[in-house]
Design a protein around this motif. Structure first.
Motif: not given
Length: 631
Positions: A69-76, A85-88, A92-94
């Motif tokens: 959800q974070r990658v799609i809404d906030h990174g893409i 930066a948000i995607i990586a 990485g944290l996941a």
């Protein structure tokens, strides 16, 4: 002597029969599991650590939909172009969280396996020990193989569940809860939709689990019956072959095996139904979430446009998978739980059977796992020779009439008494009561003026030994069997015992002497040789009282002579009671007891009894002499 007149007494004896599964008051699965865990406290030792690891392992699974959800809404979607930066950072944290989750999962399973096996070893040992505390009569209420299955295969079903299924039910429940919380955070309407879809399935699953539980109970009973039949046919293989009825045994075993198969198939039907339900509702819920999510995202349902973002909808698909996984696995784990509960009930059936021949020295209560103190009136046997006194001894089997009727007799220390009578007269029952293999319905047995039920087992079994008719041997060497009489005996002491019984030539004739293996149940030896080992074992134990169920009728004359010499050596200086199958033994006894249909009808020396013209012993002796002359 004429039968002694006795006044009938109320039967104070109530023999136990092995408890059937579910015989205790607690019939529910939860109550059974709670009871089982109370008997195996090792299963709960350090459980908080295992549960903590389970929480970590479960929580880590939620990171994937959150990261998506974070990658799609906030990174893409949100930035003009993808924010690497948000995607990586998010991926990485996941990945780090998933590594911690995997490590926690490995540690959890290791701890769980060790804990479960330790606890179940205790349960198996307790059940096995309690079986030996039951009287021979109680043990005989169930086939040996079926009884063994209660402490082997039935415990194994519990082991399989506790090693994996139990904690998985906890993990799956946590996963279901966490998935619901995250879904509610993303979109409470979609979370509500998922639960509405699954509620009918939960109702149907409860109905199927009731059927599975009842059918698994029948499976465990059928498995016990199969093991009992197979064990019996293997032990009696020689008899089956001798009568040419191996085919009949094969058919019987095939029926038992088929019954187990059919019982398993009967479980398969509702179990398959639960799997189909879980898979079907997984697909239905995913489809409904996608459709309703699109409507919520576009505002078609009137909640306003943007109620669900693209990232949340994709994350929801992952969450529905996390939600449905516990449901699918839960159906399987619940089925395993029903099998385990059925096995647990059979084990508890053993532990719930009261020990009708209890040790006055105290011991462990199989129902609580706690030790109970010695009886206040427990007494050790006195030093020196031991006399036997029997007062108004009576015995009744649980489902039959009284078989011993008010027997009164005194046997002096160091005397040799022979018991004779027709088959079914109560001779073996009387011998088992003397040695407290069973307890009487009424009356009393005193050894050395001490009531036998007050003598601690350690003292009783050390000072009083019974040599049964079948001469049972364990599957080890001659020396290994002799050491059951005295575990610390050296080879030299065992050989000295053999020599003192006049059996040196027999021992030297064995292929490897003391190291000769006797085979299962002693089948590598002849019937007479098995009895010789049994007599030498009893002699090595050095008891003060010995009860012999003489078994010389099935051996050749040479073996008979050897056995008689060994018996004389064993009886010398000891209080001896012999169930005499050959009246030559009775002739050499100090006194003879004649039983007839459970009554002591004659008592005296050979000369006294044979002189009674209408006496039972005189008749038996006359028939025996005539038979010898014919031969």
């Amino acid at each position: 002597m004429s039968p002694t007149a006795v006044t009938p007494q109320k039967d104070a004896f109530s023999s136990s029969t092995l408890q059937s599964p579910g015989a205790s008051a607690d019939h529910g699965a939860i109550a059974t599991i709670r009871r089982g865990l109370s008997l195996t406290p090792e299963a709960l030792r350090g459980m908080w650590i295992t549960l903590l690891l389970a929480v970590i392992a479960t929580a880590g699974k939620i990171v994937v939909p959150i990261a998506v959800q974070r990658v799609i809404d906030h990174g893409i979607i949100a930035p003009p172009e993808p924010d690497m930066a948000i995607i990586a950072g998010t991926t990485g944290l996941a990945a780090l969280v998933l590594l911690v989750t995997a490590a926690s999962n490995v540690l959890m399973n290791r701890r769980l396996f060790r804990t479960a096996e330790t606890a179940l070893a205790t349960l198996r040992e307790r059940a096995f020990r309690h079986i030996h505390d039951l009287s021979l009569l109680t043990q005989g209420t169930e086939q040996r193989g079926a009884l063994v299955s209660r402490v082997t295969s039935d415990v194994d079903t519990v082991s399989q569940f506790m090693s994996f299924g139990g904690i998985m039910l906890v993990v799956m429940s946590l996963q279901l809860l966490l998935a619901t919380v995250v879904m509610a955070v993303f979109s409470w309407p979609l979370a509500l939709v998922v639960w509405i879809v699954y509620i009918p399935m939960f109702v149907l699953m409860g109905f199927l689990q009731k059927r599975i539980r009842a059918r698994y109970q029948k499976v465990r009973t059928a498995v016990g019956g199969m093991l009992g039949a197979v064990s019996e046919s293997l032990v009696g293989a020689a008899t089956l072959r001798a009568y040419g009825i191996t085919g009949r045994a094969h058919d019987d075993n095939a029926e038992r095996i088929t019954e187990v198969r059919d019982r398993q198939f009967s479980v398969l039907r509702p179990m398959s139904g639960s799997f189909v339900l879980a898979e079907a509702f997984d697909g239905i819920s995913t489809a409904v979430v996608i459709v309703v999510g699109i409507y919520l995202g576009t505002g078609v349902l009137g909640f306003g446009e943007g109620m669900v973002t693209a990232g949340q909808l994709v994350a929801f698909v992952f969450l529905v998978s996390l939600f449905s996984q516990p449901v699918r696995m839960g159906a399987e784990m619940l089925s395993e739980a029903q099998n385990a509960v059925a096995g647990w009930r059979r084990v508890l059936g053993v532990l719930d059977t009261p020990a009708d021949v209890s040790d006055p020295a105290g011991g462990m209560d199989p129902q609580t796992g706690r030790r109970f103190p010695p009886r206040d009136d427990a007494r050790e046997l006195p030093d020196g020779g031991l006399s036997l006194v029997v007062r108004d001894l009576r015995y009744r089997y649980p489902t039959g009439p009284e078989v011993l009727h008010g027997i009164d007799v005194e046997l002096a220390a160091g005397s040799h008494t022979a018991i004779v009578g027709e088959t079914g007269s109560g001779k073996t029952t009387f011998a088992k009561l003397l040695t407290r293999m069973m307890d009487p319905s009424a009356g009393q047995v005193l050894i050395g003026d001490v009531p036998v039920d007050r003598v601690p087992f350690a003292s009783l079994r050390r000072r009083v030994v019974m040599v049964p008719q079948d001469g049972f041997l364990f599957d080890t060497t001659v020396a290994g069997n002799l050491r059951y009489g005295r575990p610390e005996a050296s080879d030299r002491q065992m050989r000295e015992a053999i020599v003192e019984l006049g059996l040196e030539d027999w021992l030297d004739g064995l292929p490897r002497g003391l190291d000769t293996r006797v085979g299962q149940r002693g089948e590598a030896l002849s019937a007479g040789e098995r009895q010789l080992v049994s007599l030498a074992r009893a002699y090595l134990a050095d008891p003060d009282v010995i009860v012999l169920d003489e078994a010389t009728s099935a051996v050749d004359p040479a073996a008979d002579v050897r056995l008689q010499h060994a018996i004389e050596g064993l009886a010398r200086g000891r209080t001896t009671v012999t169930i005499a199958h050959r009246l030559s033994t009775a002739e050499r006894a100090d006194q003879i007891l004649v039983l007839d249909r459970g009554h002591l009808v004659e008592q005296g020396t050979h000369a006294e009894l044979v002189s009674l013209p209408e006496g039972i012993y005189a008749g038996l002796h006359g028939s025996w002499v005539a038979h010898r002359q014919e031969r």
